[in-house]
Scaffold this motif. Structure first.
Motif, PDB file in Angstrom:
ATOM      1  N   LYS A 148       0.839  -1.211   0.000  1.00  0.00           N
ATOM      2  CA  LYS A 148       0.000   0.000   0.000  1.00  0.00           C
ATOM      3  C   LYS A 148       0.872   1.258   0.000  1.00  0.00           C
ATOM      4  O   LYS A 148       2.004   1.245   0.486  1.00  0.00           O
ATOM      5  CB  LYS A 148      -0.905   0.033   1.242  1.00  0.00           C
ATOM      6  CG  LYS A 148      -1.843  -1.164   1.354  1.00  0.00           C
ATOM      7  CD  LYS A 148      -2.856  -1.214   0.234  1.00  0.00           C
ATOM      8  CE  LYS A 148      -3.893  -2.310   0.423  1.00  0.00           C
ATOM      9  NZ  LYS A 148      -3.352  -3.678   0.383  1.00  0.00           N
ATOM     10  N   SER A 203      -2.689   8.044  -1.758  1.00  0.00           N
ATOM     11  CA  SER A 203      -2.422   7.180  -0.598  1.00  0.00           C
ATOM     12  C   SER A 203      -3.572   6.205  -0.309  1.00  0.00           C
ATOM     13  O   SER A 203      -4.745   6.546  -0.451  1.00  0.00           O
ATOM     14  CB  SER A 203      -2.197   8.038   0.648  1.00  0.00           C
ATOM     15  OG  SER A 203      -1.111   8.898   0.432  1.00  0.00           O
ATOM     16  N   ASP A 204      -3.195   5.013   0.142  1.00  0.00           N
ATOM     17  CA  ASP A 204      -4.180   4.051   0.647  1.00  0.00           C
ATOM     18  C   ASP A 204      -4.412   4.285   2.137  1.00  0.00           C
ATOM     19  O   ASP A 204      -5.466   3.962   2.672  1.00  0.00           O
ATOM     20  CB  ASP A 204      -3.672   2.619   0.432  1.00  0.00           C
ATOM     21  CG  ASP A 204      -3.479   2.320  -1.037  1.00  0.00           C
ATOM     22  OD1 ASP A 204      -4.488   2.311  -1.766  1.00  0.00           O
ATOM     23  OD2 ASP A 204      -2.311   2.154  -1.473  1.00  0.00           O
ATOM     24  N   LYS A 229      -9.006   7.931  -2.187  1.00  0.00           N
ATOM     25  CA  LYS A 229      -9.543   6.704  -2.779  1.00  0.00           C
ATOM     26  C   LYS A 229     -10.704   6.228  -1.902  1.00  0.00           C
ATOM     27  O   LYS A 229     -10.629   6.369  -0.674  1.00  0.00           O
ATOM     28  CB  LYS A 229      -8.463   5.616  -2.788  1.00  0.00           C
ATOM     29  CG  LYS A 229      -7.242   5.931  -3.624  1.00  0.00           C
ATOM     30  CD  LYS A 229      -6.256   4.759  -3.545  1.00  0.00           C
ATOM     31  CE  LYS A 229      -4.953   5.087  -4.227  1.00  0.00           C
ATOM     32  NZ  LYS A 229      -3.975   3.990  -4.182  1.00  0.00           N
ATOM     33  N   ALA A 232      -9.478   4.210   0.900  1.00  0.00           N
ATOM     34  CA  ALA A 232      -8.386   4.746   1.731  1.00  0.00           C
ATOM     35  C   ALA A 232      -8.864   5.041   3.148  1.00  0.00           C
ATOM     36  O   ALA A 232     -10.032   5.367   3.376  1.00  0.00           O
ATOM     37  CB  ALA A 232      -7.833   6.023   1.099  1.00  0.00           C
TER      38      ALA A 232
END
Ligand code: NDP
Ligand code: DGY
Length: 322
Positions: A148, A203-204, A229, A232
């Protein structure tokens, strides 16, 4: 000479408390939880030193209440958004805090929160007493950290500690944002400086590790959550004020993000009817980032070192940066 008067809105851990009591100050002490503001303002009158923590606002009103005897404010915290530095500086009052000694404790807790949210730990643990334990392969699936992208908002001491730990989990990328690149720290942990928008989009896991200041107050709004996301997760170990909390509630309600893990919120303590409590993918902890025996003992001693130096009119060993 009469002993210096010290008010502490905080009881220190055992060793540090014994040391404080042994120093011969005229010490008045209380627990912040049991101290109404009016009582606090009454008790600081005429003191030379104040020990406080992040729950205790030390503003112009406090300084007025203390009067011109006040020489030093020593906070039992690394964060200092609760202290009016400009006003203290203007009045010649020294201010000290407790950096470094809590970094490991807080970085550990950030990783704890990340894993709790990704692996649905609170949700899963809550099943045990209900007896509704299920063995289906599709049941209670979380997400792994390996592979990730993790974005760290604020690559300071704690942000770097979080990044160091992440490397051991095999994350694909560590991104960070800030007011300027932190090249040495970034090199040590293999992190890349990106704009805030880029960090949020890519970013996750977004981990908030910055200080609370004018540039970070309500940095996370609904519009920002919309950039993330949908899977996320957002982690906050900084200060509640960095997130516009009602917007986080809406983001969770509308499922536009995957989850949240918060050690800090607004207000603290969080009211028990807060909407944040409705969401199983929102893990909440009661501001325990630095709460280890080791960190609090060391913080207590730094806090006393600052207090002593200030009362002796010497430069503080751990001054709050102006
Ligand atoms: P540092 O001063 O080392 O780090 C703070 C970081 O915040 C700096 O790197 C600074 O970077 C960054 N920052 C400031 N403004 C911005 C911005 N607009 N965008 C992104 N980054 C920003 O402090 P620590 O790492 O020791 O502590 C960080 C904070 O963590 C504390 O201020 C406190 O609020 C919180 N904390 C919470 C605890 C808990 O119990 N949950 C325990 C301890 C701390 P730059 O200035 O380069 O932009
Ligand atoms: C800190 O040190 O800033 C922590 O939040 C403890 O209050």
């Amino acid at each position: 000479m009469a002993p210096k008067k010290v008010f502490s809105s905080y009881f220190l851990t055992e060793d540090a408390q014994k040391r404080l009591e042994s120093l011969g100050y005229d010490l008045d002490q209380s627990s912040a939880d049991q101290l109404p503001r009016t009582e606090f303002l009454r008790r600081v009158k005429g003191v030379h030193g104040i020990i406080c923590d992040s729950a205790c606002q030390v503003d112009a009103e406090t300084l007025d209440a203390a009067g011109d005897t006040l020489q030093v404010i020593s906070t039992h915290s690394v964060g200092y958004n609760h202290v009016d530095l400009a006003e203290a500086h203007r009045r010649g009052i020294q201010t000290g805090h407790t950096p470094d000694v809590l970094t490991d404790a807080v970085a550990d807790l950030a990783l704890t929160l990340i894993l709790m949210v990704l692996r649905r730990v609170v949700e899963a643990a809550a099943v045990i007493p209900t007896g509704q334990w299920c063995n289906q392969p599709t049941w209670m699936l979380g997400r792994q950290l390996r592979g990730k992208a993790v974005g760290i908002v604020g690559l300071g001491r704690i942000g770097e500690g979080v990044a160091q730990r992440l490397r051991g989990f095999g994350v694909s990328r560590i991104l960070y944002s800030g007011r300027r690149p932190r090249e040495e720290a970034a090199l040590r942990v293999g992190a890349n400086f990106v704009s805030f928008d880029e960090l949020v989009r890519q970013s996750d896991v977004v981990c908030i590790c910055c200080s609370l200041n004018d540039s970070t107050y309500h940095l996370f709004t609904y519009d920002v959550f919309k950039l993330m996301k949908p899977t996320a997760v957002i982690i906050n170990i900084s200060r509640g004020g960095v997130i516009k909390q009602e917007d986080l509630v809406s983001a969770l309600a509308n499922k536009i993000i995957g989850g949240a893990g918060l050690d800090v919120m607004t207000p603290e303590p969080l009211p028990t009817d807060s909407h944040l409590l409705k969401y199983p993918n929102c893990v909440l902890l009661p501001h325990i980032g630095s709460a280890t025996v080791e960190a609090h003992e060391a913080m207590g001693h730094l806090c006393i070192d600052n207090l002593q130096a200030g009362l002796e009119g010497k430069p503080l060993p751990h001054p709050i940066p102006q």
